[in-house]
Design an enzyme around this catalytic site. Structure first.
Site, PDB file in Angstrom:
ATOM      1  N   GLU A  29      20.400  51.076  50.772  1.00 62.60           N
ATOM      2  CA  GLU A  29      19.894  50.193  49.727  1.00 62.60           C
ATOM      3  C   GLU A  29      20.032  48.736  50.179  1.00 62.60           C
ATOM      4  O   GLU A  29      21.130  48.318  50.567  1.00 62.60           O
ATOM      5  CB  GLU A  29      20.695  50.427  48.441  1.00 62.60           C
ATOM      6  CG  GLU A  29      20.448  51.814  47.859  1.00 62.60           C
ATOM      7  CD  GLU A  29      21.599  52.315  46.978  1.00 62.60           C
ATOM      8  OE1 GLU A  29      22.443  51.506  46.557  1.00 62.60           O
ATOM      9  OE2 GLU A  29      21.637  53.538  46.736  1.00 62.60           O
ATOM     10  N   GLU A  60      21.918  57.622  46.237  1.00 59.29           N
ATOM     11  CA  GLU A  60      22.891  57.860  47.308  1.00 59.29           C
ATOM     12  C   GLU A  60      22.832  59.279  47.859  1.00 59.29           C
ATOM     13  O   GLU A  60      22.957  59.491  49.058  1.00 59.29           O
ATOM     14  CB  GLU A  60      24.316  57.548  46.822  1.00 59.29           C
ATOM     15  CG  GLU A  60      24.623  56.063  46.701  1.00 59.29           C
ATOM     16  CD  GLU A  60      24.000  55.414  45.475  1.00 59.29           C
ATOM     17  OE1 GLU A  60      23.552  56.144  44.571  1.00 59.29           O
ATOM     18  OE2 GLU A  60      23.953  54.166  45.426  1.00 59.29           O
ATOM     19  N   HIS A 129      34.241  49.386  42.963  1.00 64.03           N
ATOM     20  CA  HIS A 129      33.865  48.757  44.235  1.00 64.03           C
ATOM     21  C   HIS A 129      35.054  48.695  45.197  1.00 64.03           C
ATOM     22  O   HIS A 129      34.964  48.077  46.243  1.00 64.03           O
ATOM     23  CB  HIS A 129      33.348  47.333  44.006  1.00 64.03           C
ATOM     24  CG  HIS A 129      32.004  47.265  43.361  1.00 64.03           C
ATOM     25  ND1 HIS A 129      31.762  47.679  42.083  1.00 64.03           N
ATOM     26  CD2 HIS A 129      30.804  46.842  43.845  1.00 64.03           C
ATOM     27  CE1 HIS A 129      30.478  47.497  41.792  1.00 64.03           C
ATOM     28  NE2 HIS A 129      29.879  46.996  42.854  1.00 64.03           N
TER      29      HIS A 129
END
Ligand SMILES: Cc1ncc(C[n+]2csc(CCOP(=O)(O)OP(=O)(O)O)c2C)c(N)n1
Lengths: 326, 366
Positions: A29, A60, A129
């Protein structure tokens, strides 16, 4: 030799691999014009074109599954997942396909793919994250799990991963993407996989770590040296399969071991190393094996994340305790 | 398909889509409309018939082996033989097949040996190292997870400018998975040479189609991915072959992917560990027997004098012989030595695991 950051070293390795081998394809991406969210793929699309540096849809599972399909055709796909927290949809492909393709077809089809993703906390990112779930990946038979801890090793190990005939998950320590700088000669030379690097020799205690945590681990070794404790520091670098010989050799020398990882404690990769030492090096041990790890909790967001990650102090304390044990 | 007329509510219609249904042979073997050109080739039509009958015989034997403890769980194609045979017959050798676990008919057509299929279901990885096109994928068990592989394979074809097509097969249940949509979506973006074939046999184990999707057809799922989806009578091997031929040709010519919904019926249990009577009536199954693909084609062939009773008897004997020979070969295959489970784990076995291999080989402990 030019000094580069770790993420720049990743970029150098990708460019070199693409230059050397037309079968190398980079996909993920925003990897194209944007150069990836961390700029690891910056400039590659201009140089190699949008077919070889491919912006995928936001999916993904697809990225990992495309890699399997391309790899089965003998290409060398290098997929990027933007953050480790978004790698989980790929687990199906990694466990059920990539890692066992060679085995289930008895070598008729193979899967020479690489899946890269940032790893770990410490960049004040939003939820999901900051993951460091490498133990989950290292549990998968047939896979290779590699984590560099310096620009030099990022360059050499990524080249090795791309050239490796089997699937590799390449975890890039986000926290030191830019903080780690070093001289890297872009000479196309790979470093060996499955081999640990001894970053510092010492006879009193072995400190074992990987990825970004080596920063704190090395700092701890400095502090210990000031105390007169000589720590040996091992960068495990490849977690699956890992270099048992270097680990056991070091324990035979020092008799003491502290394992440092950012990931949560229970079932973490430190437990594997501790078990190995218990099984194979018990008689060398002068103190219990210690683990300095993240806590068994969800990785907190920015305000608390530094409390989750092992600090230099925690490592030093554990090492001193090991050295004082009698 | 897209038009810009004002609809009743005064809002402009910006797109319209349609889903076509293809069928040639009626359930009794009569024809509904002129057959495609290939159907005048008696050899080809009888080859399709032979392949379907062999598959049915093979299935019967495989179930018998399972019932007597000589084979593991097995998935039969009973009632849906026309799908895998029709599709495979439209492929070229250099195309790549990505089958689901129920696509034996396609594998056999492509040269996989019957004993290799038995080896797979008998629990031996060597069954996946099969004869037939070397780049074909092994059976895929995690439902739908092979669809992204097909997109990857097709991307490699496109990148290398090879006039080859990836053909990916899965069931109706698989179309509910994101994997399949993600793959179709990507294939649509890049106009990849890939054909997706969903065998809609009405059931995903015990879950009927109406609980699987709110869609009227599965074929329309291609609309969201930007290409043509077609519904085909999956019990009509002529229709299956014709639809696959068109889709594969379009893909090969660079006209992008296609999606085929093969509407058929699973007459048997889901697998040998399933009992379909728990969730559907014997009456329902009985009614569907009237539509099954083998009698349908036989009736047509016989009506056209392309097939005789003598040929049928000879074929029955041939099938029996081939299947028995395969079973013999399968049963005579010695199991691999335990330590060989490490042999294809990595290109080169890491030293760390070599000790475990030695332990399995009885050469000292790990
Ligand atoms: C991802 C996944 N979930 C569950 C299963 C267990 N399972 C095996 S077959 C099946 C039903 C599949 O139905 P469908 O896709 O319609 O194919 P069919 O068996 O009818 O050919 C299920 C749920 C599986 N193999 N893979």
């Amino acid at each position: 030799m030019p000094e580069v950051t770790l993420v720049e070293a990743v970029n150098l390795a990708l460019a070199r691999a693409m230059e050397d081998d037309p079968d190398v394809v980079v996909l993920g991406e925003d990897v194209g014009i944007n150069g990836g969210v961390f700029r690891a793929t910056v400039g590659l699309q201009t140089r190699f074109g949008p077919e070889r540096v491919l912006d995928t849809p936001l999916a993904e599972l697809l990225i990992s599954g495309l890699c399997v399909g391309m790899a089965a055709q003998g290409m060398k796909p290098v997929g990027e997942i933007q953050f480790m927290g978004f790698l989980y949809p790929c687990i199906d492909q990694l466990v059920n396909h990539a890692s066992r393709f060679r085995n289930r077809t008895q070598g008729r089809l193979t899967c020479p793919m690489v899946l890269r993703t940032p790893h770990g906390a410490g960049i004040r990112a939003p939820e999901h994250h900051s993951e460091s779930t490498e133990a989950m990946l290292a549990h998968i038979p047939g896979l290779r799990v590699v984590i560099p801890s310096s620009p030099e090793r990022a360059y050499g190990l990524l080249l090795a991963a791309i050239r490796d005939p089997d699937p590799v998950v390449f975890l890039e320590p986000t926290r030191i993407y830019r903080a780690a700088k070093g001289e890297v000669e872009d000479n196309g030379e790979a470093l060996p996989l499955d081999v640990a690097f001894v970053l510092r020799e010492g006879r009193d205690v072995t400190l074992i770590s990987w990825g970004a945590m080596l920063k704190e681990t090395m700092a701890a070794a400095d502090t210990l040296a000031a105390d007169g404790i000589a720590a040996e520091v091992i960068d495990l670098a490849t977690l699956k399969p890992y270099d048992e010989i270097t680990v056991l050799g070091s324990i035979a020398k020092t008799g003491r071991c502290v394992i440092v990882h950012e990931a949560t404690r229970t079932g973490g990769f430190g437990a594997e190393i501790a078990a190995l030492i218990a099984e194979r090096a018990l008689t060398s041990l002068l103190a219990p094996v210690a683990r300095v790890t993240g806590y068994d909790t969800v990785i907190p967001m920015a305000r608390l994340e530094q409390h989750m990650m092992p600090s230099v102090d925690r490592i030093v304390t554990a090492a001193r305790k090991a050295c004082q044990f009698s | 398909m897209a038009s810009k007329k004002l609809s009743g509510g005064g809002l402009p219609v910006i797109a319209r889509f349609e889903v076509r249904h293809r069928n040639y042979l009626a359930p009794d073997g009569s024809i509904n409309r002129p057959l495609p050109a290939f159907a005048s080739d008696t050899n080809l039509l009888t080859a399709l018939y032979r392949a379907m009958l062999l598959l049915r015989n093979f299935d019967r034997k495989a179930v018998a082996l399972q019932r007597t403890g000589r084979l593991g769980t097995y998935a039969v194609s009973l009632g849906q033989e026309a799908v895998s045979v029709g599709v495979a017959s439209a492929m070229r050798e250099e195309d790549v097949l990505l089958p689901s676990y129920r696509d034996n008919g396609a594998l056999i057509w492509r040269g996989v040996k019957l004993e290799e299929i038995l080896l797979f279901w008998g629990g031996d990885e060597r069954g996946n190292c099969f004869s037939g096109p070397v780049e074909d994928f092994p059976f895929c068990v995690p439902v739908g997870s092979q669809a992204p592989h097909a997109a990857g394979v097709a991307y490699a074809f496109k990148l290398r400018k090879q006039p080859r097509v990836a053909v990916c097969m899965f069931g109706d249940g698989a179309t509910s998975k994101g994997d399949v949509y993600e793959a179709m979506n990507f294939a649509g973006v890049h106009k990849l040479p890939v054909v997706f074939v969903a065998t809609n046999n009405q059931w995903a184990i015990s879950v009927p189609l109406r609980l699987q999707t709110g869609c009227e057809t599965l074929a329309q799922k291609a609309v969201a991915a930007g290409f043509i989806g077609e519904q085909v009578d999956g019990s009509d091997v002529v229709a299956m072959r014709a639809a696959a031929e068109d889709a594969i040709a379009a893909a090969r010519e660079g006209r992008g992917p296609r999606f085929i919904e093969a509407v058929t019926y699973r007459l048997g249990d889901h697998t040998t560990s399933d009992d379909a009577l728990r969730y559907r009536s014997a009456d329902e199954v009985q009614a569907r027997w009237k539509e099954e693909p083998i009698a349908r084609l036989r009736n047509y062939l016989v009506s056209q004098k392309m097939w005789s009773k003598a040929e049928e008897e000879q074929l029955a004997a041939e099938c029996h012989e081939r299947v028995e020979a395969a079973v013999e070969c399968y049963l005579a295959t010695e199991p691999r030595r335990p330590e060989t489970m490490f042999d294809h784990l990595y290109a080169e076995l890491p030293e760390t695991y070599a000790a475990q291999r030695r332990q399995l080989a009885g050469e000292g402990d790990a």
